[in-house]
Design a protein around this motif. Structure first.
Motif, PDB file in Angstrom:
ATOM      1  N   ALA A   1       0.848  -1.185   0.000  1.00  0.00           N
ATOM      2  CA  ALA A   1       0.000   0.000   0.000  1.00  0.00           C
ATOM      3  C   ALA A   1       0.890   1.244   0.000  1.00  0.00           C
ATOM      4  O   ALA A   1       1.775   1.378   0.860  1.00  0.00           O
ATOM      5  CB  ALA A   1      -0.936   0.012   1.206  1.00  0.00           C
TER       6      ALA A   1
ATOM      7  N   SER B   1      -1.715  -1.096  -3.896  1.00  0.00           N
ATOM      8  CA  SER B   1      -2.651   0.025  -3.980  1.00  0.00           C
ATOM      9  C   SER B   1      -1.899   1.334  -3.833  1.00  0.00           C
ATOM     10  O   SER B   1      -0.814   1.388  -3.253  1.00  0.00           O
ATOM     11  CB  SER B   1      -3.726  -0.080  -2.892  1.00  0.00           C
TER      12      SER B   1
ATOM     13  N   LYS C   1      -4.324   7.424  -7.711  1.00  0.00           N
ATOM     14  CA  LYS C   1      -4.758   6.484  -6.700  1.00  0.00           C
ATOM     15  C   LYS C   1      -5.611   5.395  -7.334  1.00  0.00           C
ATOM     16  O   LYS C   1      -6.354   5.629  -8.293  1.00  0.00           O
ATOM     17  CB  LYS C   1      -5.503   7.190  -5.572  1.00  0.00           C
TER      18      LYS C   1
ATOM     19  N   THR D   1     -11.378  -2.206   7.382  1.00  0.00           N
ATOM     20  CA  THR D   1     -10.534  -1.276   6.645  1.00  0.00           C
ATOM     21  C   THR D   1     -11.392  -0.554   5.615  1.00  0.00           C
ATOM     22  O   THR D   1     -11.891  -1.156   4.667  1.00  0.00           O
ATOM     23  CB  THR D   1      -9.379  -2.012   5.955  1.00  0.00           C
ATOM     24  N   GLU D   2     -11.558   0.714   5.799  1.00  0.00           N
ATOM     25  CA  GLU D   2     -12.466   1.522   4.997  1.00  0.00           C
ATOM     26  C   GLU D   2     -11.732   2.004   3.750  1.00  0.00           C
ATOM     27  O   GLU D   2     -10.702   2.665   3.848  1.00  0.00           O
ATOM     28  CB  GLU D   2     -12.936   2.713   5.839  1.00  0.00           C
ATOM     29  N   VAL D   3     -12.237   1.660   2.582  1.00  0.00           N
ATOM     30  CA  VAL D   3     -11.512   1.956   1.345  1.00  0.00           C
ATOM     31  C   VAL D   3     -12.246   2.943   0.452  1.00  0.00           C
ATOM     32  O   VAL D   3     -11.809   3.200  -0.672  1.00  0.00           O
ATOM     33  CB  VAL D   3     -11.218   0.655   0.572  1.00  0.00           C
TER      34      VAL D   3
ATOM     35  N   ALA E   1       1.195   5.607  -0.361  1.00  0.00           N
ATOM     36  CA  ALA E   1       0.498   6.880  -0.269  1.00  0.00           C
ATOM     37  C   ALA E   1       0.430   7.506  -1.663  1.00  0.00           C
ATOM     38  O   ALA E   1       1.280   7.247  -2.527  1.00  0.00           O
ATOM     39  CB  ALA E   1       1.224   7.819   0.685  1.00  0.00           C
ATOM     40  N   GLU E   2      -0.584   8.316  -1.867  1.00  0.00           N
ATOM     41  CA  GLU E   2      -0.715   8.992  -3.156  1.00  0.00           C
ATOM     42  C   GLU E   2       0.503   9.898  -3.365  1.00  0.00           C
ATOM     43  O   GLU E   2       0.899  10.650  -2.477  1.00  0.00           O
ATOM     44  CB  GLU E   2      -2.009   9.798  -3.183  1.00  0.00           C
TER      45      GLU E   2
ATOM     46  N   SER F   1      -5.473   6.420  -0.469  1.00  0.00           N
ATOM     47  CA  SER F   1      -6.485   5.951   0.477  1.00  0.00           C
ATOM     48  C   SER F   1      -7.852   6.343  -0.046  1.00  0.00           C
ATOM     49  O   SER F   1      -7.984   7.221  -0.906  1.00  0.00           O
ATOM     50  CB  SER F   1      -6.251   6.553   1.864  1.00  0.00           C
ATOM     51  N   GLN F   2      -8.869   5.668   0.489  1.00  0.00           N
ATOM     52  CA  GLN F   2     -10.236   5.884   0.015  1.00  0.00           C
ATOM     53  C   GLN F   2     -10.272   5.890  -1.507  1.00  0.00           C
ATOM     54  O   GLN F   2     -10.790   6.801  -2.145  1.00  0.00           O
ATOM     55  CB  GLN F   2     -10.817   7.177   0.597  1.00  0.00           C
TER      56      GLN F   2
ATOM     57  N   TYR G   1      -6.316   0.679  -7.275  1.00  0.00           N
ATOM     58  CA  TYR G   1      -5.849  -0.674  -7.002  1.00  0.00           C
ATOM     59  C   TYR G   1      -5.209  -1.210  -8.270  1.00  0.00           C
ATOM     60  O   TYR G   1      -5.822  -1.228  -9.338  1.00  0.00           O
ATOM     61  CB  TYR G   1      -7.008  -1.570  -6.560  1.00  0.00           C
TER      62      TYR G   1
END
Length: 907
Positions: A653, A734, A711, A821-823, A655-656, A737-738, A713
């Motif tokens: 994962a 990924s 951003k 885990t909130e995506v 970060a952007e 986030s979100q 997946y």
């Protein structure tokens, strides 16, 4: 209810009613108050004792060989895990094997009652019995389901043996998801508390499940609470500490793997364990544990592919490995591996409701029964006979009404065994005589089951192939004497045996199930000890009068190493004496260019083995030609010769804006080979899909950096020769986030009305779900109001049917992989109370009456008319589109000076 209607938690009242209606075993008065210690890590000479306290600064363990002589003491270590979470743990040492001991624990003036436990026998013991209680997912903290399951198991075991449970059970094995999230609250108030009825007397050995990793990604709490890092089997130390571990009790090796920490390191550890197990004379049996199961018939695909493909074949190298225990699915299931005499079960405990019709489902021939009940299992080992007997007891069915849900009274729903040293079943034979071509339908028939043991017939395995080596299978079917799949539906939801009445010694080939052509067939028998007989001698037959199939060729793999031999299976050829198969480089034209290698076929179907070296770093194709010419009669099959590269990313994962580093090794190193970055759900080169980013890889190894990926997946994959032929495994990661998004057509939902949630850019995992919480609640801390899985789609919509959803403010978001885990973003919406049916205004306009009334949009209303208030005639049905609706209705004023109207809501 179907799965679109399934409610996950108590905010709608479902579980509140269930809790009040659940019945404990007769005489059960609840977990006694006071300190309830928790035993773990049983050894012949020691036992760990642990417990939680609110604020006690220190702890003491007093123990001895009788309840009145607790003459020894151990100071318990104090680990302050958090405010109000003081964790005490001490190890009692110097014990004798297979002996009873008494103990109590204290914090200052707070003293527990005296408890008793029994140490296991010495390692290598080959006499007597060992019994293990298996209980899967605990998970639910908002009610005491798991406590009830434990109480039922304890009552049944003590009734069966007429002894206290610690005189019967050696330890409890839990295959993961002991908590819903890995927080202190859940460890103390879910796992420790609900196990409190038996944890002071019987040690518990846990396994990491996916839910242990939520909020405890580094497994810090897990490692501090559970004491497994100093035990091992065969001197093979686990590099994962408590994450995965092994131990030996008597002559049985137990191996707890982690489906959440897969990789080469853990695989190498298993490899070392099995190498020891093969030659270790002190062990006769082995049990493995992996939270995500080997196979599952619900939520198809939500298994541990790593354990199935990488780990089970290693365990299968020794007959000592007799069973794998999984969980993750909240039910009971049992099967046998297709190739090996190894059982696999799912022990899913009492976690979130799971039932038939809720998910993608498929009858698997390596699963003999799936029973959507809350259940537990008893493993009984006869150490001298090298025999394991397993019995499964069912306690409850979530589909039953809450008041009668726990009414099974420890119903036995399965029993099976595995004993080493027994003879295999006798080799069967096919009894069909094929003296001429046959016309389908046809029933393949085999001889009766025969064996020199007392075992009975459990399964038959019929195969039909187009080649003598049985590499191109047309029928490959295992059938068991019973196959529990699905249920009867309301009101009882009993399991259904879909194999009831079938003759296992026959296999029907339906009309047109095989195209015209020549075939080979064989059969074998499996006994109730999970052992296969040898394959029968094969027979050949020719099908005529059936469908005409197109010729085709197949290869077993798409990537072959340099000098590796390979086979081409051909089917349904023209049957000419000089039909042939040729091997060409990609881009070559057969005819003008000679083949690099070729062979004539023999007959219409068969297998050709090629041993000619092909140049590495090249794409090739196999082609099927007719009658010594260049007319191709089947689609070409591409393949690649060369090394198979491995790809890894430094993170899963990012970060952007963070750079993604993809490392590759063992690559061909051609100048136009490349690594492509694609969105999950995309297929390179299909439908005009292009990569999000790419880089060439003109070297055997290295690292390529990809900056400024939007951003999303993604997966990285290695492709060759400037084309779209993939020769590596895809590596997922990924960015940002979100990433996903959810939305609704309106943020106002009338109470009782279905509503649809749209979603996009999902992670693509089978147990991604849409979860609904009340606004202000915290996922993973507060309980879900409702949820829906959506089969792992990346884009789409799902419709909630929640007729009892109370008016109020909620939000919906996407959560990945059955976690919290909130995506996605949170979409806030309000469930509004029903608009009361109210006539707001009426007026006469000639021979019409204008009615304006408050209404619920989308509901059906009937306008009725009467002249005497006794007899009512329907005028029309209306469906208002807004909360205030106007309707003009006709009436004849000449009939009567009075005319009455009323409006009815159709429920």
């Amino acid at each position: 209810m179907n799965r679109a209607q399934f409610l996950r938690l108590s905010a709608l009242g479902t579980f509140g009613l269930a809790t009040r209606g659940l019945a404990f075993p007769s005489g059960y008065t609840g977990i006694p108050s006071g300190i309830r210690p928790y035993l773990q890590t049983p050894r012949p000479d020691s036992m760990w004792v642990s417990w939680f306290s609110d604020n006690a600064p220190s702890g003491l363990i007093e123990w001895g060989s009788s309840p009145g002589a607790l003459v020894n003491s151990v100071a318990a270590d104090l680990d302050v895990l958090g405010s109000g979470y003081n964790y005490h743990a001490g190890r009692i040492t110097g014990l004798s094997p297979n002996s009873y001991y008494y103990y109590r624990v204290s914090n200052g003036s707070t003293v527990s009652e005296v408890f008793r436990f029994r140490t296991p026998p010495p390692a290598g013991t080959k006499t007597g019995r060992m019994r293990v209680l298996v209980m899967g997912d605990n998970q639910i903290i908002a009610e005491n389901r798991y406590e009830k399951l434990i109480a039922c198991a304890k009552a049944k075991i003590e009734s069966l043996y007429n002894k206290p449970i610690e005189e019967v059970i050696d330890f409890i094995l839990m295959p993961g998801d002991q908590v819903d999230v890995g927080t202190l609250d859940h460890y103390r108030n879910l796992h420790f508390k609900q196990c409190g009825l038996i944890s002071p007397n019987i040690p518990i050995m846990t396994t990491i499940g996916n839910h242990e990793t939520y909020y405890d990604t580094g497994m810090n709490l897990y490692g501090r609470i559970f004491r497994y890092d100093d035990i091992n089997y065969g001197g093979v130390t686990s590099p994962g500490g408590e994450k995965y571990y092994s131990y030996q009790l008597a002559n049985i090796a137990f191996v707890h793997t982690s489906s959440e920490h897969t990789g080469a390191e853990q695989k190498g550890w298993v490899r070392s364990l099995v190498d020891v197990l093969k030659t270790d004379s002190t062990t006769d049996l082995c049990i493995s544990v992996c939270h995500r199961p080997y196979q599952a018939e619900q939520y198809v695909g939500d298994i541990s592919g790593w354990f199935r493909s990488d780990i089970m074949p290693i365990f299968a190298e020794t007959e000592k490995h007799v069973m794998n225990i999984g969980a993750h699915h909240h039910l009971y299931a049992r099967g046998q591996t297709r190739e090996w005499p190894i059982y696999h079960i799912i022990s899913g405990g009492t976690a979130w409701d799971q039932y038939w019709g809720q998910s993608t489902e498929l009858d698997m021939d390596d699963v003999q029964k799936t029973i959507a009940n809350w259940a537990w299992q008893l493993m009984d080992f006869d150490l001298a006979a090298r025999r394991m007997d397993v019995t499964c007891y069912s306690e409850a069915n979530v589909r039953l009404p809450a008041a009668t849900r726990w009414n099974y009274d420890s119903r036995m729903v399965d029993s099976f065994h595995r004993q080493l040293g027994l003879a295999l079943p006798s080799q069967p034979s096919l009894t069909n005589t094929f003296s001429a071509p046959v016309t389908l339908p046809l029933s393949l028939q085999c001889s009766a089951f025969a064996t020199s043991t007392a075992e009975t017939l459990n399964s038959t395995w019929f195969q039909v192939a187009s080649d003598a080596a049985f590499t191109s299978l047309k029928v490959d079917k295992i059938r068991d004497f019973e196959n529990l799949y699905g249920d009867t539906g309301a009101p009882l939801y009993e399991p259904v045996d879909i194999n009831a009445g079938i003759n296992l010694l026959q296999f029907p080939l339906a009309a047109n199930s095989l195209p015209n052509g020549s075939y080979y067939t064989r059969v074998r028998h499996r006994d109730s000890n999970a052992a296969w007989s040898p394959w029968s001698a094969s027979k050949t037959f020719e099908v005529t009068g059936s469908v005409v199939a197109d010729p085709k060729i197949t290869l077993a793999k798409k990537v072959y190493a340099y000098t590796e031999n390979f086979s081409v299976v051909y089917e349904n050829g023209p049957g000419n004496a000089k039909d042939w198969i040729g091997i060409y480089k990609k881009g070559q034209s057969p005819g003008p260019v000679a083949s690099t290698s070729w062979q004539y076929v023999s007959g219409k179907s068969g297998t050709l083995n090629f041993t000619t070296d092909l140049a590495a770093g090249q794409e090739w194709f196999a082609a099927f030609f007719a009658n010594d010419g260049y007319t191709e009669v089947a689609p070409r099959v591409p393949f690649y010769v060369g090394s198979t590269p491995t790809l890894t990313t430094d993170k899963t994962a990012y970060a952007e804006g963070e750079t993604v580093n993809v490392t590759f090794a063992n690559a061909p190193g051609s100048t136009k080979d490349w690594i492509g970055i694609y969105k999950v759900g995309q297929t390179p080169g299909v439908g005009g899909v292009t990569s999000t980013a790419y880089q060439y890889t003109p070297a055997a190894s290295g690292t390529k950096s990809f900056a400024n990926l939007p951003k999303g997946y993604y997966y990285a994959v290695y492709l060759v020769n400037d084309g779209y032929f993939e020769i590596s495994q895809r590596v997922a990661f990924s960015v940002g986030s979100q990433i996903s998004s959810v939305s609704m057509a309106s943020n106002q939902v009338p109470s009782g009305q279905d509503f649809t949630v749209n979603f996009s850019n999902g992670p693509g995992i089978p147990k991604d779900y849409l979860g609904i919480f009340k606004q202000g609640e915290t996922p993973g801390v507060d309980v879900l109001t409702a949820y829906l899985y959506f089969d792992g789609k990346t884009n789409g919509s799902a419709t909630f049917h929640l007729p009892n959803l109370a008016p109020g403010n909620y939000f919906v978001a996407m959560y990945t992989n059955d976690s919290y885990t909130e995506v996605s973003n949170r979409y806030n919406f309000t469930v509004v109370a029903p608009t009361p049916l109210k006539l707001e205004q009426s007026s006469i306009e000639g021979n019409q009456m204008r009615l304006r009334f408050s209404a619920q949009p989308g509901k059906n209303y009937t306008v009725q008319r009467s002249v005497d208030l006794q007899t009512w005639q329907p005028v029309r049905t209306v469906v208002p589109s807004s909360s205030s609706h106007e309707e003009l209705v006709d009436f004849d004023r000449s009939i009567n000076e009075r005319c009455f109207f009323r409006i009815l809501l159709q429920e």
